[in-house]
Motif scaffolding. Structure first.
Motif, mmCIF file in Angstrom:
data_model
loop_
_atom_site.group_PDB
_atom_site.id
_atom_site.type_symbol
_atom_site.label_atom_id
_atom_site.label_comp_id
_atom_site.label_asym_id
_atom_site.label_seq_id
_atom_site.Cartn_x
_atom_site.Cartn_y
_atom_site.Cartn_z
ATOM 1 N N PHE A 160 0.834 -1.199 0.000
ATOM 2 C CA PHE A 160 0.000 0.000 0.000
ATOM 3 C C PHE A 160 0.870 1.251 0.000
ATOM 4 O O PHE A 160 0.617 2.203 -0.747
ATOM 5 N N LYS A 161 1.921 1.261 0.843
ATOM 6 C CA LYS A 161 2.818 2.422 0.902
ATOM 7 C C LYS A 161 3.509 2.637 -0.435
ATOM 8 O O LYS A 161 3.611 3.768 -0.922
ATOM 9 N N ALA A 162 3.995 1.550 -1.024
ATOM 10 C CA ALA A 162 4.682 1.664 -2.312
ATOM 11 C C ALA A 162 3.720 2.194 -3.376
ATOM 12 O O ALA A 162 4.082 3.065 -4.174
ATOM 13 N N HIS A 163 2.501 1.697 -3.365
ATOM 14 C CA HIS A 163 1.508 2.149 -4.331
ATOM 15 C C HIS A 163 1.172 3.628 -4.101
ATOM 16 O O HIS A 163 1.058 4.404 -5.049
ATOM 17 N N LYS A 164 1.034 4.012 -2.821
ATOM 18 C CA LYS A 164 0.688 5.398 -2.489
ATOM 19 C C LYS A 164 1.812 6.337 -2.916
ATOM 20 O O LYS A 164 1.564 7.415 -3.463
ATOM 21 N N VAL A 165 3.052 5.934 -2.652
ATOM 22 C CA VAL A 165 4.201 6.778 -3.020
ATOM 23 C C VAL A 165 4.240 6.964 -4.522
ATOM 24 O O VAL A 165 4.400 8.093 -5.007
ATOM 25 N N THR A 166 4.090 5.890 -5.291
ATOM 26 C CA THR A 166 4.138 6.030 -6.745
ATOM 27 C C THR A 166 2.960 6.860 -7.242
ATOM 28 O O THR A 166 3.118 7.672 -8.164
ATOM 29 N N LYS A 167 1.803 6.689 -6.623
ATOM 30 C CA LYS A 167 0.627 7.459 -7.027
ATOM 31 C C LYS A 167 0.826 8.941 -6.717
ATOM 32 O O LYS A 167 0.552 9.809 -7.563
ATOM 33 N N ASP A 168 1.338 9.237 -5.496
ATOM 34 C CA ASP A 168 1.606 10.625 -5.115
ATOM 35 C C ASP A 168 2.639 11.248 -6.041
ATOM 36 O O ASP A 168 2.516 12.412 -6.450
ATOM 37 N N LEU A 169 3.666 10.483 -6.385
ATOM 38 C CA LEU A 169 4.715 10.988 -7.267
ATOM 39 C C LEU A 169 4.147 11.307 -8.645
ATOM 40 O O LEU A 169 4.447 12.356 -9.219
ATOM 41 N N LYS A 170 3.297 10.415 -9.153
ATOM 42 C CA LYS A 170 2.686 10.659 -10.466
ATOM 43 C C LYS A 170 1.808 11.905 -10.422
ATOM 44 O O LYS A 170 1.839 12.733 -11.336
ATOM 45 N N GLU A 171 1.010 12.037 -9.346
ATOM 46 C CA GLU A 171 0.140 13.212 -9.216
ATOM 47 C C GLU A 171 0.964 14.495 -9.122
ATOM 48 O O GLU A 171 0.639 15.516 -9.727
ATOM 49 N N PHE A 172 2.059 14.424 -8.345
ATOM 50 C CA PHE A 172 2.911 15.596 -8.197
ATOM 51 C C PHE A 172 3.526 15.988 -9.525
ATOM 52 O O PHE A 172 3.555 17.170 -9.886
ATOM 53 N N ARG A 173 4.003 15.008 -10.252
ATOM 54 C CA ARG A 173 4.601 15.297 -11.560
ATOM 55 C C ARG A 173 3.562 15.893 -12.510
ATOM 56 O O ARG A 173 3.848 16.843 -13.235
#
Length: 161
Positions: free
Chosen positions: A128-141
């Motif tokens: 879940f953390k890994a998925h959240k981090v990648t999702k947050d990173l994509k949203e930020f980008r």
């Protein structure tokens, strides 16, 4: 000549008829004998099997009876020789050993289950953390790109004025 021809044909026909009847009779006799022999053989085999089965059952019954009598005699002898206190102690030890084994199995099973649940929970949390981090990173980008794009458009518009 005609008579001789007719007589020859009749003689030939009667010979053929006689030969056919003889073949048919011998075939029927052979089949009858074979069926009679096979029936007798079948009956003999069935009798032999049932006789063997009866003898086996009788043998088995007498053997079981002998074994039961021997077992009962030794059991009675042991009960006669063994004091009640020792017998009770032996039964208690056996009961305790079984109870301890059951408790050990139950505790081991619950421990294994807890470990498995903890492992699954940590694994799910990591995913879940890994998925959240990648999702947050994509949203930020995506946000950064759109923000930069908006600023660039605003800069162009201002520059054009």
């Amino acid at each position: 000549m005609l008579k001789a021809l007719r007589a020859f044909k009749e003689c030939k026909a009667t010979k053929a008829l006689r030969a056919f009847k003889e073949r048919k009779a011998t075939k029927a006799l052979r089949e009858f004998k074979e069926s009679k022999a096979t029936k007798a053989l079948r009956e003999f085999k069935a009798y032999k099997v049932t006789k063997a089965l009866r003898e086996f059952k009788a043998y088995k019954a007498t053997k079981a009876l002998r074994a039961y009598k021997a077992f009962k005699a030794t059991k009675d002898l042991k009960e006669f020789r063994e004091p009640k206190a020792i017998k009770d102690l032996r039964e208690f030890k056996a009961y305790k050993a079984i109870k301890d084994l059951k408790e050990f199995k139950v505790s081991k099973a619950t421990k294994d289950l807890k470990v498995l649940k903890a492992y699954k929970a940590t694994k799910a949390l990591k995913e879940f953390k890994a998925h959240k981090v990648t999702k947050d990173l994509k949203e930020f980008r995506a946000f950064k790109v759109t923000k930069d794009h908006r600023e660039f458009k605003a800069y162009k518009v201002l520059k054009a004025l």
